[in-house]
Design a protein around this motif. Structure first.
Motif, mmCIF file in Angstrom:
data_model
loop_
_atom_site.group_PDB
_atom_site.id
_atom_site.type_symbol
_atom_site.label_atom_id
_atom_site.label_comp_id
_atom_site.label_asym_id
_atom_site.label_seq_id
_atom_site.Cartn_x
_atom_site.Cartn_y
_atom_site.Cartn_z
ATOM 1 N N PHE A 72 0.829 -1.204 0.000
ATOM 2 C CA PHE A 72 0.000 0.000 0.000
ATOM 3 C C PHE A 72 0.863 1.255 0.000
ATOM 4 C CE2 PHE A 72 -2.090 3.314 2.606
ATOM 5 C CZ PHE A 72 -3.129 3.620 1.756
ATOM 6 N N ASN A 73 1.915 1.233 0.799
ATOM 7 C CA ASN A 73 2.776 2.411 0.928
ATOM 8 C C ASN A 73 3.514 2.739 -0.360
ATOM 9 O OD1 ASN A 73 2.660 3.887 3.253
ATOM 10 N ND2 ASN A 73 4.692 3.342 3.962
ATOM 11 N N ASN A 74 3.774 1.715 -1.178
ATOM 12 C CA ASN A 74 4.582 1.912 -2.382
ATOM 13 C C ASN A 74 3.790 1.868 -3.679
ATOM 14 O OD1 ASN A 74 7.400 2.015 -1.248
ATOM 15 N ND2 ASN A 74 6.808 0.017 -0.467
ATOM 16 N N ALA A 75 2.466 1.718 -3.574
ATOM 17 C CA ALA A 75 1.644 1.531 -4.774
ATOM 18 C C ALA A 75 1.697 2.719 -5.724
ATOM 19 C CB ALA A 75 0.198 1.237 -4.383
ATOM 20 N N GLY A 76 1.925 3.912 -5.182
ATOM 21 C CA GLY A 76 1.937 5.100 -6.028
ATOM 22 C C GLY A 76 3.273 5.381 -6.696
ATOM 23 N N THR A 81 7.405 1.461 -18.366
ATOM 24 C CA THR A 81 8.104 0.873 -19.502
ATOM 25 C C THR A 81 7.135 0.748 -20.669
ATOM 26 O OG1 THR A 81 7.592 -1.379 -18.754
ATOM 27 C CG2 THR A 81 9.700 -0.453 -18.074
ATOM 28 N N SER A 82 7.667 0.811 -21.881
ATOM 29 C CA SER A 82 6.843 0.676 -23.075
ATOM 30 C C SER A 82 6.253 -0.729 -23.121
ATOM 31 C CB SER A 82 7.691 0.939 -24.320
ATOM 32 O OG SER A 82 6.915 0.829 -25.486
ATOM 33 N N THR A 83 4.914 -0.813 -23.270
ATOM 34 C CA THR A 83 4.216 -2.085 -23.119
ATOM 35 C C THR A 83 3.258 -2.336 -24.273
ATOM 36 O OG1 THR A 83 4.313 -1.843 -20.702
ATOM 37 C CG2 THR A 83 2.727 -3.434 -21.582
ATOM 38 N N ASP A 121 3.656 0.670 -15.625
ATOM 39 C CA ASP A 121 4.453 -0.089 -14.670
ATOM 40 C C ASP A 121 3.858 -1.491 -14.668
ATOM 41 O OD1 ASP A 121 5.286 -1.423 -12.265
ATOM 42 O OD2 ASP A 121 5.954 0.514 -11.486
ATOM 43 N N GLN A 122 4.525 -2.433 -15.316
ATOM 44 C CA GLN A 122 3.942 -3.744 -15.531
ATOM 45 C C GLN A 122 3.707 -4.509 -14.232
ATOM 46 O OE1 GLN A 122 6.028 -5.928 -18.578
ATOM 47 N NE2 GLN A 122 5.964 -4.231 -20.030
ATOM 48 N N ILE A 123 4.558 -4.319 -13.258
ATOM 49 C CA ILE A 123 4.385 -5.011 -11.974
ATOM 50 C C ILE A 123 3.158 -4.464 -11.245
ATOM 51 C CG2 ILE A 123 5.382 -5.391 -9.692
ATOM 52 C CD1 ILE A 123 8.121 -5.475 -11.022
ATOM 53 N N ARG A 124 3.036 -3.123 -11.202
ATOM 54 C CA ARG A 124 1.913 -2.511 -10.482
ATOM 55 C C ARG A 124 0.578 -2.791 -11.165
ATOM 56 N NH1 ARG A 124 4.355 -2.050 -5.848
ATOM 57 N NH2 ARG A 124 5.913 -0.404 -5.685
ATOM 58 N N ILE A 125 0.547 -2.700 -12.488
ATOM 59 C CA ILE A 125 -0.706 -2.956 -13.206
ATOM 60 C C ILE A 125 -1.131 -4.405 -13.026
ATOM 61 C CG2 ILE A 125 -1.797 -3.086 -15.478
ATOM 62 C CD1 ILE A 125 -1.563 -0.258 -14.496
ATOM 63 N N GLU A 201 -4.353 5.748 -10.281
ATOM 64 C CA GLU A 201 -4.142 7.195 -10.279
ATOM 65 C C GLU A 201 -2.685 7.554 -10.560
ATOM 66 O OE1 GLU A 201 -5.788 8.541 -6.576
ATOM 67 O OE2 GLU A 201 -7.846 8.522 -7.368
ATOM 68 N N ALA A 202 -1.752 6.685 -10.176
ATOM 69 C CA ALA A 202 -0.337 6.928 -10.492
ATOM 70 C C ALA A 202 -0.097 6.877 -11.995
ATOM 71 C CB ALA A 202 0.547 5.914 -9.777
ATOM 72 N N HIS A 203 -0.987 6.185 -12.722
ATOM 73 C CA HIS A 203 -0.916 6.129 -14.183
ATOM 74 C C HIS A 203 -1.824 7.175 -14.837
ATOM 75 C CE1 HIS A 203 0.873 2.175 -13.330
ATOM 76 N NE2 HIS A 203 1.361 2.203 -14.553
#
Length: 224
Positions: A72-76, A81-83, A121-125, A201-203
């Motif tokens: 949660f703390n790092n989600a933002g 990377t180009s995807t 961000d492929q990991i976050r998505i 929201e970070a995206h």
């Protein structure tokens, strides 16, 4: 009424407090875990007691909870990377399908081949989508559960709809589901959907929900 600077300051203070809280708990937890491992090594018979398994289960739960706090703390914080969006989304769904097949839950997908190349961000998505899909399969009846995952172009990005035929969400709960620590699950942390919202929201995207009790739920995610 709070201005944007005040809101940002409060958010930063909250994240700092949560990070400090997690850190202060993780250190003694590590010592406790190490101490129990030493006891089990010196006295293997303690592992035969039912209470031992209960202790280890509770330790694992606290570790999982701390990991949720960290997520949660790092989600933002994202690393773009180009995807190839279409291929990427199909890969995520392919990884989920065996679980849904095992649970006898139907998965319908509609992912066009013409989706754009996007900076993600492929990991976050992936984390965000798996969270929503997990919520869906936990809400649907088994057998008879159905989840649909559809994507459409929406200039300048895409819109993803995740729909289920589950138990639905009341209007009162819908007003709270994206708030940290709100949960209707007995063992839930209440951080899953707040993480989803932060990632979206970070995206520079947005997320909304349509639902009614006993009539299923659909999450609309826009990524720009």
């Amino acid at each position: 009424m709070c201005n944007d600077n005040t809101v940002d300051k409060l958010k930063n203070e909250f994240h700092y407090t949560l990070s400090k809280f997690s850190h202060e708990i993780r250190n003694p937890l590590t010592l406790i875990s190490s101490g129990l491992q030493m006891i089990a090594s010196a006295h293997p018979e303690v592992q035969d007691y039912k209470q031992w398994d209960d202790i280890m289960d509770n330790l694992d739960y606290v570790k999982e909870l701390l990991n949720e706090f960290s997520t949660f703390n790092n989600a933002g914080r994202i690393n773009l990377t180009s995807t190839d969006t279409g291929t990427y989304l199909k890969t995520i769904l392919s990884s989920v399908k065996p679980t849904l097949d095992y649970l006898d839950i139907q998965l319908d997908t509609d992912i066009p081949d013409s989706l754009p190349i996007m900076m993600l961000d492929q990991i976050r998505i992936r984390q965000m989508l798996l969270n929503l899909l997990k919520n869906a399969w936990e809400a649907v009846p088994v057998p008879g559960g159905k989840i649909s995952f559809s994507v459409r172009l929406k200039n300048p990005g895409i819109c993803i709809d995740i729909r289920d035929n589950g138990c639905g969400i009341s209007p009162e709960q819908q007003a709270e589901i994206f708030q940290p620590f709100f949960t209707t699950k007995e063992s839930g942390t209440g951080l899953g959907l707040p993480v989803v919202k932060q990632v979206v929201e970070a995206h520079d995207g947005s997320i909304s929900v349509e639902s009614a009790p006993d009539h299923g739920t659909v999450f609309h995610i826009f990524l720009g």
